[in-house]
Scaffold this active site. Structure first.
Site, PDB file in Angstrom:
ATOM      1  N   HIS A  55      -2.003   3.507  -2.694  1.00 24.56           N
ATOM      2  CA  HIS A  55      -2.419   3.097  -4.037  1.00 24.56           C
ATOM      3  C   HIS A  55      -3.540   2.062  -4.026  1.00 24.56           C
ATOM      4  O   HIS A  55      -4.086   1.734  -5.087  1.00 24.56           O
ATOM      5  CB  HIS A  55      -1.235   2.498  -4.807  1.00 24.56           C
ATOM      6  CG  HIS A  55      -0.175   3.477  -5.180  1.00 24.56           C
ATOM      7  ND1 HIS A  55      -0.449   4.677  -5.792  1.00 24.56           N
ATOM      8  CD2 HIS A  55       1.181   3.429  -5.030  1.00 24.56           C
ATOM      9  CE1 HIS A  55       0.702   5.331  -5.999  1.00 24.56           C
ATOM     10  NE2 HIS A  55       1.692   4.596  -5.537  1.00 24.56           N
ATOM     11  N   ASP A  95       3.713  11.868  -1.206  1.00 26.66           N
ATOM     12  CA  ASP A  95       4.437  10.827  -1.927  1.00 26.66           C
ATOM     13  C   ASP A  95       4.559  11.264  -3.390  1.00 26.66           C
ATOM     14  O   ASP A  95       3.659  11.901  -3.938  1.00 26.66           O
ATOM     15  CB  ASP A  95       3.669   9.514  -1.823  1.00 26.66           C
ATOM     16  CG  ASP A  95       4.425   8.316  -2.360  1.00 26.66           C
ATOM     17  OD1 ASP A  95       4.914   7.517  -1.550  1.00 26.66           O
ATOM     18  OD2 ASP A  95       4.505   8.171  -3.602  1.00 26.66           O
ATOM     19  N   HIS A 118       4.279   9.639  -6.012  1.00 29.36           N
ATOM     20  CA  HIS A 118       3.305   8.960  -6.864  1.00 29.36           C
ATOM     21  C   HIS A 118       1.887   9.315  -6.427  1.00 29.36           C
ATOM     22  O   HIS A 118       1.623   9.465  -5.228  1.00 29.36           O
ATOM     23  CB  HIS A 118       3.519   7.443  -6.809  1.00 29.36           C
ATOM     24  CG  HIS A 118       4.917   7.034  -7.153  1.00 29.36           C
ATOM     25  ND1 HIS A 118       5.810   6.575  -6.199  1.00 29.36           N
ATOM     26  CD2 HIS A 118       5.587   7.056  -8.332  1.00 29.36           C
ATOM     27  CE1 HIS A 118       6.972   6.313  -6.787  1.00 29.36           C
ATOM     28  NE2 HIS A 118       6.860   6.600  -8.073  1.00 29.36           N
ATOM     29  N   ASP A 129       9.784   9.590  -1.731  1.00 28.97           N
ATOM     30  CA  ASP A 129      10.329   9.290  -3.043  1.00 28.97           C
ATOM     31  C   ASP A 129      10.435  10.510  -3.960  1.00 28.97           C
ATOM     32  O   ASP A 129      10.800  10.374  -5.123  1.00 28.97           O
ATOM     33  CB  ASP A 129       9.543   8.169  -3.724  1.00 28.97           C
ATOM     34  CG  ASP A 129       8.069   8.167  -3.372  1.00 28.97           C
ATOM     35  OD1 ASP A 129       7.580   9.187  -2.861  1.00 28.97           O
ATOM     36  OD2 ASP A 129       7.407   7.142  -3.606  1.00 28.97           O
TER      37      ASP A 129
END
Length: 368
Positions: free
Chosen positions: A142, A179, A181, A267
């Site tokens: 990120h 991931d 996200h 996740d």
């Protein structure tokens, strides 16, 4: 040839500063639990413990690495960002961006995390190991060049790619981010380049809220070299494998990289508290096998998994163990304590059919 496993106990001591305690965290004071940080060290530490208990760790080429140098970091992050981060770190910690608190010494721990990624990529590219797993913490996907967010303080994978390029070890790189996200930091860093293909599978409308659209394909020279697959909530094993076969694998094969790097978050698992997906440990095993086989076809097996998110302390170790099993070709299996429960029956056939239809629609729009 063995699988390299890059980790360092010091990286487990990264913490969120004094958010939850008056104890002066940092230095020789080991954080209690997450030290106020939702991104807990226990998901990663318990992976190491599980691998030690099953014996899988004994089959790895286990290594640590030095911190990334300032020269390494400056290829991705501007000097003013690094200087501010270092000053705050030396003065006891704080928060630079969005949801990224850190304690005293956080700068050095983030540089160590990047260093583990650099070392893993270098070892694979130089033929020192066949493939590698970097247990990097804090995560990195990120982090923008000058703005950290989502628990990420330095862009580990981007730093490793640029370090390898500076040494003349690499040309074209494919980064697959599974991931849950969106990998907005990696995307942003390479968005206008055609030498790095970035692919992100993520839950639609999760984090960040304003990135990860299907239509975001890159710009300038990078047009067409960024692929986002925003999956509806509820995607499970069947949907993820379908996405691999119909989006990731054909895109990477067409790109023909010199190495494949996976931003390997866990996740999307069915019990993760920060997402609403239904993947199992076997999902990660099968996805890893697909990319391992593709790497063997395209780039002499050169493959690196860099650990990103995953917030279930109970399940991340089993999901990651399954990925390392597949990466290394080991016969040692950690039986999945969740996969044979109700999770194995989720989602149902009707939802799977809908999800496959959505993936096929997006693949057609992406012209894959």
């Amino acid at each position: 040839m063995t699988t390299g496993f890059f980790w360092d106990e010091r990286s487990m001591w990264h913490a969120g500063g004094n958010y939850a305690f008056t104890l002066p965290i940092g230095g020789l004071v080991q954080p209690m639990a997450a030290g106020g940080l939702p991104e807990s060290p226990e998901t990663k530490r318990r992976l190491v413990n599980l691998m030690n208990v099953t014996g899988l760790m004994r089959e790895m080429d286990v290594r640590t690495a030095p911190e990334a140098t300032t020269e390494d970091l400056l290829r991705v992050h501007p000097k003013n960002y690094l200087d501010t981060f270092k000053q705050m770190s030396d003065n006891g910690g704080g928060e630079l961006g969005l949801r990224v608190p850190f304690a005293r010494g956080g700068y050095e721990l983030a540089a160590l995390s990047a260093g583990l990624s650099i070392a893993a990529v270098d070892a694979v590219l130089t033929g020192n190991v066949q493939n590698a797993y970097a247990l990097s913490r804090p995560p990195g996907h990120h982090c923008l060049p000058d703005f950290p967010n989502g628990f990420c303080l330095m862009a580990n994978i981007a730093i490793a790619i640029e370090a390898a390029k500076a040494k003349g070890l690499i040309g074209r790189v494919a980064v697959l981010d599974w991931d849950v996200h969106h990998g907005n930091g990696t995307e942003a860093i390479f968005y206008d380049r055609d030498d790095v293909l970035t692919i992100s599978f993520h839950q639609e409308g999760n984090y960040p809220l304003d990135t990860g659209a299907l239509a975001d394909r890159g710009k300038g020279a990078g047009t067409g070299y960024n692929i986002n697959l925003p999956l509806p909530a509820g995607a499970g094993h069947t949907a993820y494998l379908h996405a691999m076969d119909h989006v990731a694998v054909p895109a990477i094969r067409d790109f023909a990289p010199d190495i494949i790097i996976i931003a390997c978050g866990y996740d999307a698992s069915a019990v993760d508290p920060l997402a609403r997906m239904l993947a199992t440990a076997d999902t990660y095993r099968q996805m890893t096998l697909k990319i391992k086989n593709l790497a063997a076809e395209l780039c002499d097996g050169k493959l690196v998994l860099v650990h990103e998110g995953g917030y279930s302390e109970a399940y991340v170790p089993f999901c990651a163990h399954a990925a390392v099993e597949a990466l290394s070709g080991s016969d040692i299996v950690a039986a999945d304590p969740f996969g044979q429960t109700f999770i194995s029956r989720q989602p149902g056939e009707r939802l799977d059919a809908f999800l496959i239809g959505e993936i096929d629609r997006m693949a057609k729009e992406l012209a894959l």
